[in-house]
Design an enzyme around this catalytic site. Structure first.
Site, PDB file in Angstrom:
ATOM      1  N   SER A  64     -29.015  58.938  57.139  1.00 35.39           N
ATOM      2  CA  SER A  64     -29.570  60.227  57.562  1.00 35.39           C
ATOM      3  C   SER A  64     -28.991  60.651  58.907  1.00 35.39           C
ATOM      4  CB  SER A  64     -31.086  60.143  57.677  1.00 35.39           C
ATOM      5  OG  SER A  64     -31.638  59.563  56.518  1.00 35.39           O
TER       6      SER A  64
HETATM    7  N1  SAH Z   1     -33.078  55.304  55.502  1.00 36.54           N
HETATM    8  C1  SAH Z   1     -31.670  55.185  55.159  1.00 36.54           C
HETATM    9  C2  SAH Z   1     -31.112  56.362  54.413  1.00 36.54           C
HETATM   10  C3  SAH Z   1     -31.652  56.415  53.044  1.00 36.54           C
HETATM   11  S1  SAH Z   1     -30.753  57.303  51.827  1.00 36.54           S
HETATM   12  C4  SAH Z   1     -30.837  54.885  56.393  1.00 36.54           C
HETATM   13  O1  SAH Z   1     -31.378  54.792  57.501  1.00 36.54           O
HETATM   14  O2  SAH Z   1     -29.621  54.703  56.235  1.00 36.54           O
HETATM   15  C5  SAH Z   1     -31.974  57.137  50.554  1.00 36.54           C
HETATM   16  C6  SAH Z   1     -32.068  55.775  49.938  1.00 36.54           C
HETATM   17  O3  SAH Z   1     -33.172  55.805  49.050  1.00 36.54           O
HETATM   18  C7  SAH Z   1     -30.852  55.400  49.108  1.00 36.54           C
HETATM   19  O4  SAH Z   1     -30.282  54.224  49.595  1.00 36.54           O
HETATM   20  C8  SAH Z   1     -31.410  55.217  47.698  1.00 36.54           C
HETATM   21  O5  SAH Z   1     -30.821  54.137  46.981  1.00 36.54           O
HETATM   22  C9  SAH Z   1     -32.866  54.940  47.984  1.00 36.54           C
HETATM   23  N2  SAH Z   1     -33.779  55.212  46.878  1.00 36.54           N
HETATM   24  C10 SAH Z   1     -33.826  56.278  46.050  1.00 36.54           C
HETATM   25  N3  SAH Z   1     -34.836  56.135  45.159  1.00 36.54           N
HETATM   26  C11 SAH Z   1     -35.452  54.951  45.445  1.00 36.54           C
HETATM   27  C12 SAH Z   1     -36.565  54.243  44.877  1.00 36.54           C
HETATM   28  N4  SAH Z   1     -37.262  54.702  43.843  1.00 36.54           N
HETATM   29  N5  SAH Z   1     -36.893  53.057  45.425  1.00 36.54           N
HETATM   30  C13 SAH Z   1     -36.219  52.545  46.486  1.00 36.54           C
HETATM   31  N6  SAH Z   1     -35.170  53.173  47.052  1.00 36.54           N
HETATM   32  C14 SAH Z   1     -34.788  54.362  46.545  1.00 36.54           C
END
Ligand code: SAH
Length: 217
Positions: A64
């Protein structure tokens, strides 16, 4: 390789950008000063780690934008004794920031590879109060519930019911809500004795919260 003064300069600009976008909580700013975003951005985009931009990471996901990380962390109002759940480990950057503010951080992602790489970084950086696990975070983490704070870093159509159920009374959850690829809203949910209060904070854009585990695991 960049000269040390370039790095210092870029880090100063990084903090300046956070403040100018409304990240004013001193504890959050301090955590974001301490945790270097550099190691969380690998490969081609590593040189852009100090820009206030989302960047691509493995498995087609994104780390993000730092100001959004700051604003979400600020809205979460984490206290030193808190047990926090993050859904969407991604690079591990958000979890690392939370580790500076909370007693214990659990973070889950549906991609095994992201969880493995983030766990390696947490070990290297000696962030011993984070536990990362591969699972579908829409169901929360029942074995560790309830949580003081929950942060979801992928967009859901509605705040997932199991996550609401795993929030303590007076607990706070921050979650982007809305259809993927449309404008989403960042929502702050506070659990009260009698139900939930909802505050709409700002428009955001996140990758979608998907069902089940990722194809790599
Ligand atoms: N917080 C992260 C950015 C997240 S991007 C950082 O600091 O880098 C969003 C993430 O959510 C992705 O890695 C994706 O794989 C995950 N995601 C999406 N759906 C999900 C679910 N149902 N359970 C767990 N993770 C999920």
């Amino acid at each position: 390789m960049s000269a040390p003064q370039d790095i210092a300069e870029r880090k100063m600009q990084f903090l300046f950008a956070l403040r100018s976008k409304g990240v004013t909580d001193q504890r959050v700013l301090h955590a974001m000063e301490k945790i270097d975003r550099g190691p969380f951005v690998r490969g081609l985009f590593a040189t852009r780690a100090y820009e206030d931009m989302p960047l691509p990471i493995a498995c087609g996901q994104t780390i993000s934008q730092p100001s959004v990380v700051g604003l979400m962390t600020q809205a979460l109002n984490v206290q030193p004794r808190d047990k926090v759940l993050e859904v969407g480990t991604g690079s591990g950057y958000q979890a690392a920031i939370l580790s500076q503010l909370a007693r214990r951080v659990y973070t889950v992602d549906r991609h095994r590879r992201l969880v493995r790489e983030a766990s390696e970084l947490f070990r290297e950086l000696d962030l011993t109060n984070i536990t990362a696990m591969t699972s579908d975070g829409s169901f929360g983490l029942p074995e560790q519930a309830p949580f003081d704070r929950i942060i979801v870093t992928a967009a859901a159509e509605d705040p997932p019911g199991p996550l609401l159920a795993q929030l303590k009374i007076n607990g706070i959850m921050v979650v982007p809500v809305g259809q993927s690829n449309a404008v989403q809203s960042l929502i702050k949910v506070t659990r009260t004795e009698s139900g939930f209060d909802y505050d709409e904070l700002r428009p955001v854009r996140f990758v979608p919260l998907l069902e089940g585990l990722g194809r790599d695991g």
